[in-house]
Design an enzyme around this catalytic site. Structure first.
Site, mmCIF file in Angstrom:
data_model
loop_
_atom_site.group_PDB
_atom_site.id
_atom_site.type_symbol
_atom_site.label_atom_id
_atom_site.label_comp_id
_atom_site.label_asym_id
_atom_site.label_seq_id
_atom_site.Cartn_x
_atom_site.Cartn_y
_atom_site.Cartn_z
ATOM 1 N N ARG A 47 0.851 -1.193 0.000
ATOM 2 C CA ARG A 47 0.000 0.000 0.000
ATOM 3 C C ARG A 47 0.888 1.244 0.000
ATOM 4 N NH1 ARG A 47 -3.488 -2.856 -1.478
ATOM 5 N NH2 ARG A 47 -5.514 -3.280 -0.507
ATOM 6 N N HIS B 67 -1.017 0.022 -9.834
ATOM 7 C CA HIS B 67 -1.666 -0.919 -8.909
ATOM 8 C C HIS B 67 -2.147 -2.158 -9.668
ATOM 9 C CE1 HIS B 67 -3.819 -1.184 -4.812
ATOM 10 N NE2 HIS B 67 -3.656 -2.387 -5.302
HETATM 11 P P1 NAP Z 1 -1.468 -11.679 4.870
HETATM 12 O O1 NAP Z 1 -1.621 -13.082 4.433
HETATM 13 O O2 NAP Z 1 -2.389 -11.141 5.891
HETATM 14 O O3 NAP Z 1 0.037 -11.521 5.381
HETATM 15 C C1 NAP Z 1 0.476 -10.376 6.048
HETATM 16 C C2 NAP Z 1 1.901 -10.590 6.542
HETATM 17 O O4 NAP Z 1 2.370 -9.343 7.093
HETATM 18 C C3 NAP Z 1 1.989 -11.623 7.678
HETATM 19 O O5 NAP Z 1 3.160 -12.386 7.537
HETATM 20 C C4 NAP Z 1 2.065 -10.745 8.932
HETATM 21 O O6 NAP Z 1 2.776 -11.323 10.024
HETATM 22 C C5 NAP Z 1 2.872 -9.573 8.407
HETATM 23 N N1 NAP Z 1 2.668 -8.400 9.259
HETATM 24 C C6 NAP Z 1 1.504 -7.771 9.567
HETATM 25 N N2 NAP Z 1 1.719 -6.764 10.427
HETATM 26 C C7 NAP Z 1 3.047 -6.775 10.693
HETATM 27 C C8 NAP Z 1 3.890 -5.994 11.533
HETATM 28 N N3 NAP Z 1 3.399 -4.995 12.280
HETATM 29 N N4 NAP Z 1 5.200 -6.285 11.553
HETATM 30 C C9 NAP Z 1 5.708 -7.315 10.824
HETATM 31 N N5 NAP Z 1 4.966 -8.096 10.000
HETATM 32 C C10 NAP Z 1 3.652 -7.822 9.933
HETATM 33 O O7 NAP Z 1 -1.556 -10.693 3.615
HETATM 34 P P2 NAP Z 1 -1.315 -11.020 2.080
HETATM 35 O O8 NAP Z 1 -2.472 -11.707 1.481
HETATM 36 O O9 NAP Z 1 0.017 -11.652 1.931
HETATM 37 O O10 NAP Z 1 -1.304 -9.539 1.468
HETATM 38 C C11 NAP Z 1 -0.416 -8.543 1.940
HETATM 39 C C12 NAP Z 1 -0.828 -7.173 1.443
HETATM 40 O O11 NAP Z 1 -0.549 -7.052 0.051
HETATM 41 C C13 NAP Z 1 -2.315 -6.856 1.536
HETATM 42 O O12 NAP Z 1 -2.683 -6.447 2.845
HETATM 43 C C14 NAP Z 1 -2.496 -5.761 0.509
HETATM 44 O O13 NAP Z 1 -2.348 -4.495 1.102
HETATM 45 C C15 NAP Z 1 -1.352 -5.995 -0.472
HETATM 46 N N6 NAP Z 1 -1.827 -6.379 -1.799
HETATM 47 C C16 NAP Z 1 -1.483 -5.612 -2.866
HETATM 48 C C17 NAP Z 1 -1.884 -5.985 -4.134
HETATM 49 C C18 NAP Z 1 -1.482 -5.188 -5.343
HETATM 50 O O14 NAP Z 1 -1.984 -5.425 -6.433
HETATM 51 N N7 NAP Z 1 -0.571 -4.252 -5.228
HETATM 52 C C19 NAP Z 1 -2.657 -7.128 -4.318
HETATM 53 C C20 NAP Z 1 -2.999 -7.880 -3.203
HETATM 54 C C21 NAP Z 1 -2.575 -7.502 -1.949
HETATM 55 P P3 NAP Z 1 2.228 -12.671 10.735
HETATM 56 O O15 NAP Z 1 2.517 -13.766 9.744
HETATM 57 O O16 NAP Z 1 3.052 -12.774 11.962
HETATM 58 O O17 NAP Z 1 0.757 -12.454 10.968
HETATM 59 C C1 GLV Z 2 -5.259 -5.240 -3.878
HETATM 60 O O1 GLV Z 2 -4.557 -4.302 -3.689
HETATM 61 C C2 GLV Z 2 -5.712 -6.124 -2.850
HETATM 62 O O2 GLV Z 2 -5.592 -5.796 -1.677
HETATM 63 O O3 GLV Z 2 -6.216 -7.208 -3.206
#
Ligand code: NAP
Ligand code: GLV
Length: 306
Positions: free
Chosen positions: A221, A269
């Site tokens: 983000r 994005h």
């Molecule tokens: P997820 O499965 O919830 O994983 C989040 C990871 O971040 C976990 O390993 C978590 O730690 C870690 N984390 C959270 N807070 C933290 C902190 N304060 N300090 C250290 N580590 C922390 O999320 P995801 O599905 O992988 O997605 C991640 C993010 O990618 C989304 O929230 C979204 O904003 C972004 N995204 C972007 C796009 C795009 O097109 N650009 C698309 C999809 C998603 P733990 O394992 O210990 O819980």
């Molecule tokens: C895109 O940014 C998502 O959070 O899926």
């Protein structure tokens, strides 16, 4: 069963048709102010008025992985919030991040500039072990990215909130290990949710800890990155470049300095898109499970914010 739908990012009809086909017998209708109370909701960035009216929802399904926009709203305590759980995003994210890392490591920008100038150039090969990649966030997307980077033999570090053990990955956890994680990394990939703890985490202090010639890839983000701090570190030469897919304001305003900076690559994005077929299948099967009282994956912890 009644399901209400809020989506402003594109054409609604193909989504409605898809959900109606996947959940025959349900009433699946777009939300408008004053719409009847529904059992479930499927949304992307709804206004507060949506939850002020739909106070009885059993669950709200977010049409993306990141729930930061939802977490800013006042959602009834009994409504479960469910994020998209991969649904075809992790492979896209792995492609995007590996492409950015390899593009930088192999100096492909410089080769392309030379080629355009008709120049057959030679550059000394870089040493892979000098390019440790640090992935912030080892969740659904971060884990897939780490695995993909390892296939190219990059040394990989990962930082998460709670400790994780992944084969061949140097793991760091919690704020107490953040500095060591950054100092061990040259390329930094941000794949964390945006929460009060992670807001502005890509700031001058933290990015200064990356190894000289560092490179930043932000695919999470825009609120993670302090824009002016990145530019200052690029201009000072401490950082060599950045690939940015997400921004504080989207679309990125045309006057923003990121567009013209020679060491920044901007994409709109697009690193991991919400795919219609996969998302409909996942949400429909979760609604079916929930309606039978079964647990589902991807329920957001309200207190931790992701
Ligand atoms: P997820 O499965 O919830 O994983 C989040 C990871 O971040 C976990 O390993 C978590 O730690 C870690 N984390 C959270 N807070 C933290 C902190 N304060 N300090 C250290 N580590 C922390 O999320 P995801 O599905 O992988 O997605 C991640 C993010 O990618 C989304 O929230 C979204 O904003 C972004 N995204 C972007 C796009 C795009 O097109 N650009 C698309 C999809 C998603 P733990 O394992 O210990 O819980
Ligand atoms: C895109 O940014 C998502 O959070 O899926």
């Amino acid at each position: 069963m009644k399901i209400t739908f809020y989506w402003t990012d594109g054409r609604t009809e193909p989504w409605l048709d898809g959900f109606r086909a996947a959940l025959p017998g349900t009433e699946f209708t777009p939300w408008v102010p004053g719409a009847p109370a529904a059992d479930y909701a499927v949304v992307w960035s709804p206004p507060q008025a949506f939850f002020d009216e739909q106070t009885q929802l059993k669950a709200v399904f977010n049409m993306g992985a990141g729930v930061d926009a939802l977490m800013k709203l006042n959602i009834p305590a009994l409504t479960q919030v469910v994020r998209l759980d991969d649904a075809g995003m992790s492979v896209q994210m792995a492609e995007y991040v590996c492409h950015a890392v390899i593009r930088h490591f192999r100096e492909l920008d410089a080769y392309e500039a030379d080629t355009r100038a008709g120049k057959w150039s030679y550059r000394k090969p870089r040493v892979r072990t000098d390019f440790p990649v640090g992935v912030m966030g080892l969740g659904v997307l971060g884990t897939r990215v780490v695995q993909a980077l390892k296939r190219f033999d990059f040394p990989v570090n990962a930082w998460s909130r709670s400790p994780k053990a992944l084969d061949g990955v140097r793991g760091f956890a919690g704020t107490e290990q953040l500095d060591d994680f950054l100092a061990a990394s040259k390329v930094l990939v941000c794949l964390m949710p945006l929460t009060p703890e992670t807001q502005d985490i890509l700031n001058h202090r933290n990015l200064s800890l990356l190894q000289p010639g560092g490179y930043v890839i932000n695919v999470a983000r825009g609120g993670h990155l302090v824009d002016d701090d990145l530019i200052a570190l690029l201009d000072s030469g401490h950082l060599a470049g950045a690939t940015l897919d997400v921004f504080r304001q989207e679309p990125l305003p045309s006057a923003h300095p990121f567009w013209q900076h020679p060491n920044i690559t901007v994409t709109p994005h697009t690193s991991a898109r919400t795919l219609r077929e996969e998302s409909i299948a996942q949400i429909a099967s979760k609604i079916t499970a929930m309606a039978q009282g079964l647990p589902v994956a991807g329920v957001v912890g309200r207190a931790r914010g992701y």
